[in-house]
Design an enzyme around this catalytic site. Structure first.
Site, PDB file in Angstrom:
ATOM      1  N   LYS A   9       0.830  -1.201   0.000  1.00  0.00           N
ATOM      2  CA  LYS A   9       0.000   0.000   0.000  1.00  0.00           C
ATOM      3  C   LYS A   9       0.875   1.265   0.000  1.00  0.00           C
ATOM      4  CE  LYS A   9      -3.680  -2.485   2.473  1.00  0.00           C
ATOM      5  NZ  LYS A   9      -4.567  -2.505   3.669  1.00  0.00           N
ATOM      6  N   TYR A  49     -12.365  -3.143  -2.981  1.00  0.00           N
ATOM      7  CA  TYR A  49     -12.817  -3.176  -1.584  1.00  0.00           C
ATOM      8  C   TYR A  49     -14.347  -3.142  -1.487  1.00  0.00           C
ATOM      9  CZ  TYR A  49      -8.155  -2.696   0.523  1.00  0.00           C
ATOM     10  OH  TYR A  49      -6.865  -2.911   0.960  1.00  0.00           O
ATOM     11  N   PHE A  57     -15.351   3.247   7.496  1.00  0.00           N
ATOM     12  CA  PHE A  57     -14.008   3.653   7.086  1.00  0.00           C
ATOM     13  C   PHE A  57     -13.781   3.538   5.578  1.00  0.00           C
ATOM     14  CE2 PHE A  57     -13.804  -0.853   8.353  1.00  0.00           C
ATOM     15  CZ  PHE A  57     -13.241  -1.438   7.229  1.00  0.00           C
ATOM     16  N   ARG A  86      -0.973 -14.572   3.691  1.00  0.00           N
ATOM     17  CA  ARG A  86      -1.720 -13.930   4.786  1.00  0.00           C
ATOM     18  C   ARG A  86      -1.031 -14.174   6.134  1.00  0.00           C
ATOM     19  NH1 ARG A  86      -6.372 -10.551   4.023  1.00  0.00           N
ATOM     20  NH2 ARG A  86      -7.131 -11.388   5.998  1.00  0.00           N
ATOM     21  N   THR A  92      -4.957  -8.113  10.732  1.00  0.00           N
ATOM     22  CA  THR A  92      -5.338  -6.830  10.117  1.00  0.00           C
ATOM     23  C   THR A  92      -4.797  -5.644  10.910  1.00  0.00           C
ATOM     24  OG1 THR A  92      -7.325  -7.814   9.163  1.00  0.00           O
ATOM     25  CG2 THR A  92      -7.299  -5.408   9.406  1.00  0.00           C
ATOM     26  N   ARG A 103       3.224  -6.944   9.101  1.00  0.00           N
ATOM     27  CA  ARG A 103       2.551  -5.888   9.861  1.00  0.00           C
ATOM     28  C   ARG A 103       3.118  -5.798  11.286  1.00  0.00           C
ATOM     29  NH1 ARG A 103      -3.379  -7.600   7.549  1.00  0.00           N
ATOM     30  NH2 ARG A 103      -3.506  -6.154   5.786  1.00  0.00           N
ATOM     31  N   ASN A 113      -1.727  -0.228   7.139  1.00  0.00           N
ATOM     32  CA  ASN A 113      -1.148  -1.490   7.598  1.00  0.00           C
ATOM     33  C   ASN A 113      -0.335  -2.193   6.511  1.00  0.00           C
ATOM     34  OD1 ASN A 113      -3.216  -2.300   6.005  1.00  0.00           O
ATOM     35  ND2 ASN A 113      -4.257  -3.553   7.541  1.00  0.00           N
ATOM     36  N   HIS A 116      -1.900  -5.560   1.438  1.00  0.00           N
ATOM     37  CA  HIS A 116      -3.122  -6.332   1.212  1.00  0.00           C
ATOM     38  C   HIS A 116      -2.743  -7.694   0.665  1.00  0.00           C
ATOM     39  CE1 HIS A 116      -7.017  -7.582  -0.402  1.00  0.00           C
ATOM     40  NE2 HIS A 116      -6.345  -7.961  -1.459  1.00  0.00           N
ATOM     41  N   GLU A 127      -9.266 -10.684  -7.861  1.00  0.00           N
ATOM     42  CA  GLU A 127      -8.361  -9.540  -7.713  1.00  0.00           C
ATOM     43  C   GLU A 127      -7.256  -9.557  -8.770  1.00  0.00           C
ATOM     44  OE1 GLU A 127      -7.196  -9.766  -3.589  1.00  0.00           O
ATOM     45  OE2 GLU A 127      -9.236  -9.292  -2.907  1.00  0.00           O
TER      46      GLU A 127
HETATM   47  P1  IDP Z   1      -7.314  -7.296   5.693  1.00  0.00           P
HETATM   48  O1  IDP Z   1      -6.549  -6.269   4.884  1.00  0.00           O
HETATM   49  O2  IDP Z   1      -6.476  -7.879   6.781  1.00  0.00           O
HETATM   50  O3  IDP Z   1      -7.984  -8.347   4.845  1.00  0.00           O
HETATM   51  P2  IDP Z   1      -9.962  -6.104   6.024  1.00  0.00           P
HETATM   52  O4  IDP Z   1     -10.849  -6.323   7.195  1.00  0.00           O
HETATM   53  O5  IDP Z   1     -10.352  -6.747   4.735  1.00  0.00           O
HETATM   54  O6  IDP Z   1      -8.478  -6.489   6.462  1.00  0.00           O
HETATM   55  O7  IDP Z   1      -9.887  -4.524   5.809  1.00  0.00           O
HETATM   56  C1  IDP Z   1      -9.354  -3.989   4.625  1.00  0.00           C
HETATM   57  C2  IDP Z   1      -8.453  -2.823   4.965  1.00  0.00           C
HETATM   58  O8  IDP Z   1      -9.246  -1.745   5.486  1.00  0.00           O
HETATM   59  C3  IDP Z   1      -7.446  -3.096   6.094  1.00  0.00           C
HETATM   60  O9  IDP Z   1      -6.295  -3.758   5.623  1.00  0.00           O
HETATM   61  C4  IDP Z   1      -7.143  -1.693   6.583  1.00  0.00           C
HETATM   62  O10 IDP Z   1      -6.251  -1.000   5.695  1.00  0.00           O
HETATM   63  C5  IDP Z   1      -8.517  -1.030   6.476  1.00  0.00           C
HETATM   64  N1  IDP Z   1      -9.290  -1.093   7.721  1.00  0.00           N
HETATM   65  C6  IDP Z   1      -9.864  -2.200   8.278  1.00  0.00           C
HETATM   66  N2  IDP Z   1     -10.525  -1.899   9.387  1.00  0.00           N
HETATM   67  C7  IDP Z   1     -10.395  -0.561   9.570  1.00  0.00           C
HETATM   68  C8  IDP Z   1     -10.875   0.370  10.562  1.00  0.00           C
HETATM   69  O11 IDP Z   1     -11.583   0.022  11.513  1.00  0.00           O
HETATM   70  N3  IDP Z   1     -10.521   1.680  10.392  1.00  0.00           N
HETATM   71  C9  IDP Z   1      -9.755   2.104   9.342  1.00  0.00           C
HETATM   72  N4  IDP Z   1      -9.305   1.275   8.393  1.00  0.00           N
HETATM   73  C10 IDP Z   1      -9.601  -0.037   8.494  1.00  0.00           C
HETATM   74 MG    MG Z   2      -9.589  -8.235   3.537  1.00  0.00          MG
END
Ligand code: IDP
Ligand code: MG
Length: 136
Positions: A9, A49, A57, A86, A92, A103, A113, A116, A127
């Site tokens: 990212k 997404y 968010f 993963r 996450t 991470r 973070n 992805h 994707e």
């Molecule tokens: P992942 O990337 O581990 O699969 P997901 O739940 O799919 O996690 O969320 C996608 C992305 O959205 C996360 O990697 C992070 O960048 C962002 N994200 C997830 N939860 C939050 C939140 O509560 N606040 C702000 N950003 C978030």
């Molecule tokens: Mg995800």
């Protein structure tokens, strides 16, 4: 061999961590099938997404992922390579990620973070087709 999509990212690119992160996958024995530095268009980010479209968010997430170049890549490896990737990413929220994960070693921020990774074989296929439609 199986494939999965990763996105380093904008925070990872801005911080100069692309080589360090890709090196981890290469040392693990995984290989790059494709990779490109690109600014992800907003429409592509929204499609990518889409499962989070109703989350509070979502707007912040799309703004973040489109603000500067990401390194978008396809990683190749054995069965369930998506799961291996993963596991190497960590949870996450980097605040909870184990040391030794990407991470867990490089971040603390839930939104920014670093990386992805597709969360299953169907997501990986969808994707990869979205970001690398010409990849054979
Ligand atoms: P992942 O990337 O581990 O699969 P997901 O739940 O799919 O996690 O969320 C996608 C992305 O959205 C996360 O990697 C992070 O960048 C962002 N994200 C997830 N939860 C939050 C939140 O509560 N606040 C702000 N950003 C978030
Ligand atoms: Mg995800």
């Amino acid at each position: 061999m199986k494939r999965t999509l990763i996105i380093l990212k904008p925070d990872a690119v801005e911080r100069g961590l692309v080589g360090e992160i890709i090196a981890r996958f290469e040392r693990r024995g995984l290989t790059l099938a494709a990779g490109e530095l690109r600014v992800i268009p907003a429409e592509t980010a929204q499609q990518h997404y889409a499962e989070h479209a109703e989350r509070p968010f979502f707007g912040e997430l799309v703004d973040f992922i489109t603000r500067s170049p990401s390194f978008v890549a396809v990683i190749e490896g054995p069965d369930d390579v998506w799961k291996l990737v993963r596991a190497m990413m960590g949870t996450t929220n980097p605040a909870d990620s184990a040391p030794g994960t990407i991470r867990g070693d490089f971040g603390t921020d839930l939104a920014e973070n670093l990386i992805h990774g597709s969360d299953g074989p169907e997501a990986a296929a969808r994707e990869i087709a979205l970001f690398f439609p010409g990849l054979v």
